[in-house]
Design a protein around this motif. Structure first.
Motif, PDB file in Angstrom:
ATOM      1  N   SER A 183       0.797  -1.442   0.131  1.00 26.79           N
ATOM      2  CA  SER A 183      -0.044  -0.253   0.032  1.00 26.79           C
ATOM      3  C   SER A 183       1.148   1.227  -0.110  1.00 26.79           C
ATOM      4  N   LEU A 184       1.572   1.679  -1.142  1.00 27.43           N
ATOM      5  CA  LEU A 184       2.497   2.582  -1.344  1.00 27.43           C
ATOM      6  C   LEU A 184       3.631   2.514  -0.382  1.00 27.43           C
ATOM      7  N   GLU A 185       3.838   3.249   0.426  1.00 24.71           N
ATOM      8  CA  GLU A 185       4.938   3.430   1.511  1.00 24.71           C
ATOM      9  C   GLU A 185       4.603   3.208   2.964  1.00 24.71           C
ATOM     10  N   GLN A 186       3.368   2.455   3.085  1.00 28.57           N
ATOM     11  CA  GLN A 186       2.755   2.110   4.245  1.00 28.57           C
ATOM     12  C   GLN A 186       3.743   1.010   5.099  1.00 28.57           C
ATOM     13  N   MET A 187       3.943   1.237   6.367  1.00 28.07           N
ATOM     14  CA  MET A 187       4.608   0.426   7.092  1.00 28.07           C
ATOM     15  C   MET A 187       4.018  -0.838   7.624  1.00 28.07           C
ATOM     16  N   GLY A 188       4.198  -1.721   7.739  1.00 27.17           N
ATOM     17  CA  GLY A 188       3.418  -3.076   8.140  1.00 27.17           C
ATOM     18  C   GLY A 188       3.701  -4.363   7.509  1.00 27.17           C
ATOM     19  N   ALA A 189       3.003  -5.372   7.618  1.00 22.25           N
ATOM     20  CA  ALA A 189       3.202  -6.776   7.213  1.00 22.25           C
ATOM     21  C   ALA A 189       2.187  -7.603   7.233  1.00 22.25           C
ATOM     22  N   ALA A 190       1.942  -8.482   6.336  1.00 18.92           N
ATOM     23  CA  ALA A 190       0.753  -9.419   6.018  1.00 18.92           C
ATOM     24  C   ALA A 190       1.540 -10.658   6.181  1.00 18.92           C
ATOM     25  N   LEU A 191       0.887 -11.664   6.671  1.00 21.77           N
ATOM     26  CA  LEU A 191       1.137 -12.969   6.626  1.00 21.77           C
ATOM     27  C   LEU A 191       0.235 -13.811   5.974  1.00 21.77           C
ATOM     28  N   THR A 192       0.566 -14.697   5.056  1.00 21.90           N
ATOM     29  CA  THR A 192      -0.113 -15.602   4.328  1.00 21.90           C
ATOM     30  C   THR A 192       0.417 -16.866   4.425  1.00 21.90           C
ATOM     31  N   LEU A 193      -0.487 -17.959   4.693  1.00 19.00           N
ATOM     32  CA  LEU A 193      -0.136 -19.063   5.117  1.00 19.00           C
ATOM     33  C   LEU A 193      -0.589 -20.110   3.815  1.00 19.00           C
ATOM     34  N   LEU A 194      -0.273 -20.912   2.999  1.00 19.51           N
ATOM     35  CA  LEU A 194      -0.843 -21.876   2.402  1.00 19.51           C
ATOM     36  C   LEU A 194      -0.378 -23.315   2.608  1.00 19.51           C
ATOM     37  N   GLU A 195      -1.585 -24.216   2.836  1.00 22.56           N
ATOM     38  CA  GLU A 195      -1.344 -25.491   3.023  1.00 22.56           C
ATOM     39  C   GLU A 195      -0.961 -26.226   1.806  1.00 22.56           C
ATOM     40  N   LEU A 196       0.351 -26.562   1.666  1.00 20.89           N
ATOM     41  CA  LEU A 196       0.590 -27.322   0.407  1.00 20.89           C
ATOM     42  C   LEU A 196       0.328 -28.597   0.115  1.00 20.89           C
ATOM     43  N   ASP A 197       0.102 -29.112  -1.063  1.00 22.73           N
ATOM     44  CA  ASP A 197       0.026 -30.482  -1.442  1.00 22.73           C
ATOM     45  C   ASP A 197       1.247 -30.660  -2.403  1.00 22.73           C
ATOM     46  N   ASP A 198       1.227 -32.057  -3.072  1.00 19.65           N
ATOM     47  CA  ASP A 198       2.532 -32.149  -3.886  1.00 19.65           C
ATOM     48  C   ASP A 198       2.132 -31.460  -5.092  1.00 19.65           C
ATOM     49  N   GLU A 199       1.111 -31.255  -5.557  1.00 19.87           N
ATOM     50  CA  GLU A 199       1.177 -30.537  -7.003  1.00 19.87           C
ATOM     51  C   GLU A 199       1.248 -29.035  -6.844  1.00 19.87           C
ATOM     52  N   MET A 200       0.850 -28.497  -5.643  1.00 22.53           N
ATOM     53  CA  MET A 200       1.001 -27.079  -5.462  1.00 22.53           C
ATOM     54  C   MET A 200       2.505 -26.886  -5.364  1.00 22.53           C
ATOM     55  N   THR A 201       2.995 -27.639  -4.792  1.00 26.00           N
ATOM     56  CA  THR A 201       4.651 -27.388  -4.290  1.00 26.00           C
ATOM     57  C   THR A 201       5.293 -27.621  -5.716  1.00 26.00           C
ATOM     58  N   GLU A 202       5.146 -28.618  -6.479  1.00 27.05           N
ATOM     59  CA  GLU A 202       5.725 -28.721  -7.769  1.00 27.05           C
ATOM     60  C   GLU A 202       5.450 -27.440  -8.723  1.00 27.05           C
ATOM     61  N   LEU A 203       4.351 -26.975  -8.762  1.00 30.14           N
ATOM     62  CA  LEU A 203       3.937 -25.630  -9.447  1.00 30.14           C
ATOM     63  C   LEU A 203       4.602 -24.458  -8.993  1.00 30.14           C
ATOM     64  N   TRP A 204       4.734 -24.343  -7.513  1.00 34.24           N
ATOM     65  CA  TRP A 204       5.508 -23.260  -6.865  1.00 34.24           C
ATOM     66  C   TRP A 204       7.030 -23.352  -7.383  1.00 34.24           C
ATOM     67  N   ASP A 205       7.487 -24.341  -7.407  1.00 32.22           N
ATOM     68  CA  ASP A 205       8.870 -24.488  -7.755  1.00 32.22           C
ATOM     69  C   ASP A 205       9.373 -24.433  -9.152  1.00 32.22           C
ATOM     70  N   ALA A 206       8.201 -24.326 -10.127  1.00 32.84           N
ATOM     71  CA  ALA A 206       8.202 -24.444 -11.600  1.00 32.84           C
ATOM     72  C   ALA A 206       8.926 -23.038 -11.976  1.00 32.84           C
ATOM     73  N   PRO A 207       9.631 -22.933 -12.985  1.00 34.20           N
ATOM     74  CA  PRO A 207      10.428 -21.564 -13.338  1.00 34.20           C
ATOM     75  C   PRO A 207       9.218 -20.506 -13.727  1.00 34.20           C
ATOM     76  N   VAL A 208       9.853 -19.275 -13.164  1.00 35.26           N
ATOM     77  CA  VAL A 208       9.102 -18.095 -13.561  1.00 35.26           C
ATOM     78  C   VAL A 208       9.866 -17.053 -13.823  1.00 35.26           C
ATOM     79  N   HIS A 209       9.563 -16.042 -14.768  1.00 32.65           N
ATOM     80  CA  HIS A 209      10.194 -15.207 -15.167  1.00 32.65           C
ATOM     81  C   HIS A 209       9.582 -13.583 -15.564  1.00 32.65           C
ATOM     82  N   THR A 210       9.413 -12.961 -14.409  1.00 37.07           N
ATOM     83  CA  THR A 210       8.860 -11.588 -14.404  1.00 37.07           C
ATOM     84  C   THR A 210       9.647 -10.601 -13.732  1.00 37.07           C
ATOM     85  N   ALA A 211       9.000  -9.475 -13.902  1.00 35.93           N
ATOM     86  CA  ALA A 211       9.992  -8.336 -13.307  1.00 35.93           C
ATOM     87  C   ALA A 211      10.189  -8.382 -11.866  1.00 35.93           C
TER      88      ALA A 211
END
Length: 333
Positions: free
Chosen positions: A299-327
């Motif tokens: 949120s622009l220059e706001q100070m703070g933090a947001a915690l997100t937790l995802l309960e992984l399964d095997d497919e999610m883990t594989e797809l998270w680790d897959a190559p990515v190339h963005t800015a």
């Protein structure tokens, strides 16, 4: 107000011009209507992924356009939803015959404008599928509000569903994994300051130096409660308690942790806070298998933090680790 801007009216186009200039191999900008897209659009038949929201939350959406994530993003003005014309143009540009997914955060303006765009596109026999992101567990899941806001899970859905589309999964499979990620992710946030939208020129609200705001959103949204400022270990406990009590992951579950700053929190403080979160997860019997720490939903220059937790399964883990190339997210290439 002190900001590196030319004028409040040109903040968004000036930002996008610089983003494209720094990443010309990945992204291109169609200025009217304003759409940021991959440079290799149309190179092959694949499910298209489109997202959008108010600017000021970068790198959300615009920083995640590229191979392995989004095909296009529709940036609105600061803290303002994109208009239907942007969404329509992005969908037309990315439609390859394999179908399109609209990743929509649960904010009234975004839901409405993506819905209007879909109604218009239906006349062209283009029918995108909506994946609604509503991971904010600071809001009760009831019928008395617009529902839970879309926060950090947006990044996880864009990455994991983007990897599924990149490997050639069909529309049903991409939608299924996107919705599964959203269903197994929760976010809770704390703020230490407000932020200053350029057109406003002053903070949205004021906070005392010894206060923190719990349960905040993005785009300068205040929280549900002001409480005394606490040490990092206590704040980590608050964040985890809120997320774990709502998500209820299985004991021993593999967890992907996204700890995002809101734009003004130093990396040193974010990693310090993550260390507390990591230790708490271990003590509670969970496996903190993956982590992403930094400014990803802001949120622009706001100070703070947001915690997100995802309960992984095997497919999610594989797809998270897959190559990515963005800015703003790159690995595996």
């Amino acid at each position: 107000m002190k900001k590196f801007i030319n004028s409040p009216e040109t903040v968004v186009p000036d930002y996008l011009a610089g983003l494209v200039a720094a990443n010309p191999d990945i992204i291109a900008l169609d200025p009217s209507p304003r759409v940021l897209r991959r440079t290799d659009i149309g190179a092959r038949r694949k499910v298209g992924l489109i997202a959008g929201g108010g600017s000021g939350c970068e790198p959300l959406h615009t920083g995640f356009v590229g191979p392995g994530m989004l095909d296009a993003a529709c940036p609105g003005e600061i803290f303002t939803s994109p208009v239907p014309d942007q969404i329509i143009a992005a969908t037309r540009a990315t439609e390859s015959g394999a179908g399109t997914v609209h990743i929509v955060k649960n904010f009234t303006g975004e839901v409405m404008n993506f819905g209007i765009a879909q109604e218009i596109l239906a006349f062209e026999d283009i029918r995108p599928v909506t994946v609604l992101i509503n991971d904010d567990c600071s809001i009760p899941d009831d019928d008395e509000s617009a529902g839970r806001r879309g926060l950090g899970a947006t990044v996880l859905v864009e990455k994991i569903a983007g990897a599924a589309a990149e490997r050639g999964d069909d529309l049903d499979a991409v939608v299924s994994i996107a919705r599964r990620v959203n269903a197994r992710a929760r976010t809770f946030s704390v703020g230490l300051t407000s932020c200053i939208p350029p057109a406003r020129g002053k903070p949205i609200y004021q906070m005392a130096d010894d206060e923190m705001d719990i349960g905040i959103g993005i785009s300068g949204s205040p929280g549900r409660k002001r409480v005394p400022l606490r040490q990092a270990a206590e704040i980590a406990g608050v964040l985890l308690q809120e997320v774990l009590s709502d998500l209820k992951p299985a004991k021993g579950a593999r967890i992907l942790t996204l700890l995002s700053g809101l734009g003004g929190t130093p990396e040193s403080e974010l990693y310090l806070l993550y260390g507390e979160v990591h230790a708490c997860l271990m003590r509670a019997g969970y496996d903190p298998a993956r982590a992403l720490v930094g400014n990803y939903v802001t949120s622009l220059e706001q100070m703070g933090a947001a915690l997100t937790l995802l309960e992984l399964d095997d497919e999610m883990t594989e797809l998270w680790d897959a190559p990515v190339h963005t800015a703003d997210l790159r690995w595996g290439r």
